[in-house]
Motif scaffolding. Structure first.
Motif, mmCIF file in Angstrom:
data_model
loop_
_atom_site.group_PDB
_atom_site.id
_atom_site.type_symbol
_atom_site.label_atom_id
_atom_site.label_comp_id
_atom_site.label_asym_id
_atom_site.label_seq_id
_atom_site.Cartn_x
_atom_site.Cartn_y
_atom_site.Cartn_z
ATOM 1 N N MET B 1 0.818 -1.191 0.000
ATOM 2 C CA MET B 1 0.000 0.000 0.000
ATOM 3 C C MET B 1 0.866 1.261 0.000
ATOM 4 S SD MET B 1 -2.904 1.032 2.617
ATOM 5 C CE MET B 1 -1.857 2.289 3.285
ATOM 6 N N ARG B 3 3.686 1.595 -1.348
ATOM 7 C CA ARG B 3 4.180 1.809 -2.703
ATOM 8 C C ARG B 3 3.146 2.526 -3.568
ATOM 9 N NH1 ARG B 3 6.772 -3.673 -4.688
ATOM 10 N NH2 ARG B 3 8.302 -3.650 -3.031
ATOM 11 N N ARG B 4 1.888 2.073 -3.402
ATOM 12 C CA ARG B 4 0.822 2.715 -4.176
ATOM 13 C C ARG B 4 0.712 4.183 -3.814
ATOM 14 N NH1 ARG B 4 -4.585 -0.837 -4.095
ATOM 15 N NH2 ARG B 4 -3.623 -2.868 -4.311
ATOM 16 N N LEU B 5 0.866 4.454 -2.555
ATOM 17 C CA LEU B 5 0.774 5.845 -2.108
ATOM 18 C C LEU B 5 1.887 6.676 -2.718
ATOM 19 C CD1 LEU B 5 -0.241 5.621 1.645
ATOM 20 C CD2 LEU B 5 -1.596 6.393 -0.288
ATOM 21 N N ALA B 7 3.446 6.007 -5.501
ATOM 22 C CA ALA B 7 3.141 6.146 -6.926
ATOM 23 C C ALA B 7 2.141 7.272 -7.138
ATOM 24 C CB ALA B 7 2.594 4.833 -7.470
ATOM 25 N N LEU B 8 1.167 7.312 -6.273
ATOM 26 C CA LEU B 8 0.158 8.366 -6.371
ATOM 27 C C LEU B 8 0.802 9.734 -6.193
ATOM 28 C CD1 LEU B 8 -2.854 6.954 -4.355
ATOM 29 C CD2 LEU B 8 -2.743 7.421 -6.794
ATOM 30 N N ASP B 25 -8.442 4.717 -4.286
ATOM 31 C CA ASP B 25 -8.213 3.273 -4.309
ATOM 32 C C ASP B 25 -8.797 2.658 -3.048
ATOM 33 O OD1 ASP B 25 -7.495 0.865 -5.294
ATOM 34 O OD2 ASP B 25 -5.362 1.288 -5.458
ATOM 35 N N SER B 27 -8.517 -0.863 -0.216
ATOM 36 C CA SER B 27 -7.570 -1.877 0.263
ATOM 37 C C SER B 27 -7.857 -3.238 -0.345
ATOM 38 C CB SER B 27 -7.611 -1.954 1.788
ATOM 39 O OG SER B 27 -8.929 -2.175 2.228
ATOM 40 N N ARG B 29 -10.176 -5.120 -3.593
ATOM 41 C CA ARG B 29 -11.132 -4.991 -4.699
ATOM 42 C C ARG B 29 -12.199 -6.068 -4.591
ATOM 43 N NH1 ARG B 29 -8.752 -2.159 -9.059
ATOM 44 N NH2 ARG B 29 -7.827 -0.375 -8.032
ATOM 45 N N GLY B 46 -6.585 7.597 -1.107
ATOM 46 C CA GLY B 46 -6.264 8.145 -2.413
ATOM 47 C C GLY B 46 -5.632 9.511 -2.293
ATOM 48 N N ARG B 173 -7.570 9.192 3.718
ATOM 49 C CA ARG B 173 -7.864 7.786 4.007
ATOM 50 C C ARG B 173 -9.044 7.686 4.958
ATOM 51 N NH1 ARG B 173 -4.434 4.421 7.079
ATOM 52 N NH2 ARG B 173 -2.355 5.052 6.502
ATOM 53 N N ARG B 205 -14.830 3.673 -7.428
ATOM 54 C CA ARG B 205 -14.142 2.378 -7.511
ATOM 55 C C ARG B 205 -15.175 1.301 -7.194
ATOM 56 N NH1 ARG B 205 -10.814 3.608 -9.988
ATOM 57 N NH2 ARG B 205 -8.581 3.849 -9.736
#
Lengths: 305, 251
Positions: B1, B3-5, B7-8, B25, B27, B29, B46, B173, B205
């Motif tokens: 997570m 990493r995603r942050l 990237a964002l 996003d 946690s 899907r 997000g 969040r 989403r």
């Protein structure tokens, strides 16, 4: 130990359900009643959706009556001819019951009718049993034998097309046991009960059957009618929860054995008195439920409930 | 997570847009309901992308809404009649969400006016339930209150007025609870960026909640092969009952 019930759609404590099955099984073993009249209300109090509780309790009764029915069959305690007539009646009753259930659901009065039926049936039968037990105990103390009842009921004797039921020692119209079967079939669908508490006294006092085949034949009838009702629930309302059934049975069969052993140590008169009190307590609780302000004034009926 | 942050955050720096955008996003899907399911917590997070990467001088708020599939429902209300409680009144709603949760960085009524809240269905009180029966308006409102009360206590309607955390004005969040008896289906998570009473950006989403494994097979069997399922249920019951009789007779 939490376990998710796939059909009920809720998570329950598996040990509570097994324990509940055990308590009901204990009664089954002690008194020889199916205990459906206890399982269904207890499951509903616990939070299982009523339709799932009724359907799954029915399946549980099938399992609970198997070994008893086999035992009585081996000992020759089943009048198969009488049994088949009553099963036929039971299946007709189950079909009628499910039509009735749909109608009541449309009118929104399912809860009321089920609650009232429970109160009336359990109240009157519990009252009768209490009276009988007290009379029997009084007679036992005085050292007298209880009076024999007349064997033939005039109403039953007046029905046409008589058949011979050798094992039951009867020459009566099959319409009488058929009607009795229909009545219990309706109750099985609506209330999730086997109806033993109704059939057994009716067989003895209304039909006048020989007592040595009464319990076996009633178990035979209950076994097949609850199985047929399970199929009906499974195909129509789709509310039979196999996981719930297995949990109830695991507790139930153990409880039944313990109960049977306990019953051997107690006098039957006291046992009947105890059963009468249990039945009356359930009836009282249901009666209060009708009159008390309910916890929920609103109810939701929808696709997912 | 994390990493995603990151990237964002990179997207945020590299891709400036004309008006603010949201990159949301979740946690998970997909949430599987298995035998041990006792509820879950969904993390919705997000970033807010401002044009040119410049933070606005006015305070911006975030509201996230998670909503389950809507269904038509019938509600009944009990009233006392001759000493017993009887279902007397009835109302139908065409679109009652089976689950609805809203979290925001400040109470909804401080963020937007009533009209905006109603348009975006922000807040439990602003759900459009589409009453479909001929009841008096007061009666409908009573039924709505009853529905909200029942579902709130079941954990199916959730409102968390301070449930969204915004860090450095760009990352947000929120955690939303899903109870054990959460209905299955496709859920939609919507995020709203609100400033000065206006919704500036909105993004969605989807999340699938479904029974899985053994629970799913049982459920599917009961639905699609109901007769076979019934026969199986009877067989299992008969087998268990018979087996118990045999075992206990020996001991």
């Amino acid at each position: 130990m939490d376990l998710y019930l796939p059909i009920a759609g809720i998570s329950v404590n598996a040990l509570v359900i097994i324990g509940l099955g055990g308590v009901v099984g204990l009664l089954t073993g002690m008194f020889g009643v199916g205990g459906g009249f206890l399982t269904t209300p207890l499951l509903i109090f616990y939070g299982i959706p009523p339709t799932v509780a009724v359907a799954s309790a029915t399946t549980q009764i099938t399992g609970a009556s198997v070994s008893g029915a086999i035992g009585h069959w081996r000992r020759g305690g089943v009048d198969a001819r009488m049994g088949f007539v009553m099963v036929a009646g039971g299946v007709i009753g189950a079909l009628l019951g499910s039509v009735l259930f749909d109608l009541l659901e449309k009118w929104g009065q399912v809860d009321l009718v089920i609650g009232t039926l429970y109160v009336v049936l359990l109240g009157s039968i519990g009252g009768m049993m209490l009276h009988e037990a007290l009379v029997a105990m009084h007679a036992m103390r005085a050292g007298r034998k209880p009076k024999a009842r007349p064997r033939h009921n005039r109403l039953v004797a007046s029905l046409p097309y008589r058949w011979r039921f050798y094992k039951s020692g009867l020459y009566i119209s099959p319409l009488a046991p058929l009607l009795l079967g229909i009545a219990t079939g309706i109750l099985t669908v609506l209330l999730g009960v086997g109806g033993g508490f109704l059939i057994v006294p009716a067989m003895i006092y209304v039909l006048g059957m020989a007592t040595n085949v009464v319990v076996g034949t009633s178990l035979f009838q209950i076994l097949f009618v609850t199985a047929a009702t399970t199929l009906l629930h499974a195909t129509q309302s789709r509310t039979v929860d196999i996981v719930l059934v297995v949990l109830l049975l695991v507790g139930g069969v153990v409880g039944a054995q313990v109960g049977a052993r306990l019953a051997g140590k107690l006098k039957p008169e006291y046992l009947r008195l105890a059963l009468a009190i249990v039945v009356l307590l359930v009836a009282l609780r249901m009666a209060l439920g009708l009159g008390w302000r309910p916890d929920e004034i609103y109810t939701i009926y929808g696709a997912g409930e | 997570m994390m990493r995603r942050l990151i990237a964002l955050a990179l997207i945020l720096i590299l891709l400036p847009a004309a008006s603010p955008r949201l990159v949301p996003d979740v946690s998970q899907r997909r949430i599987d309901i298995v035998f041990s399911f006792t509820g879950a917590e969904l993390l919705l997070f997000g970033a807010i992308l401002y044009p040119g990467g410049r933070l606005p001088s006015d305070r911006a708020d975030i509201a996230v809404v998670l909503r389950g599939p809507s269904e038509p429902i019938t509600m009944r209300k009990k009233e006392r009649l001759a000493g017993i409680w009887v279902n007397r009144r009835v109302a139908r709603f065409e679109t009652a969400p089976s689950y609805y949760a809203v979290a925001s960085s400040a109470p909804i009524d401080e963020l937007v006016d009533e009209r905006t809240a109603a348009i975006y269905e922000l807040g439990i009180r602003n759900l459009q339930l589409s009453p479909a029966s001929r009841n008096l308006p007061e009666e409908i409102s009573d039924f709505e209150t009853g529905l909200i009360d029942l579902r709130s206590r079941a954990g199916l309607f959730v409102e968390e007025p301070h449930g969204v955390e915004i860090s450095d004005g760009v990352l947000y969040r929120a955690r939303l609870p899903l109870p054990a008896r959460v209905p299955v289906g496709r859920y939609v998570a919507e995020t709203f960026l609100v400033q000065n009473g206006k919704v500036l950006a909105r993004a969605t989403r989807e999340i699938d909640i479904d029974k899985s494994g053994f629970e799913r097979s049982v459920f599917v069997a009961a639905q699609d092969h109901s007769l076979l399922y019934g026969i199986a249920a009877v067989s299992i019951a008969v087998l268990l009952g018979w087996l118990a009789g045999v075992i206990f007779r020996r001991t």
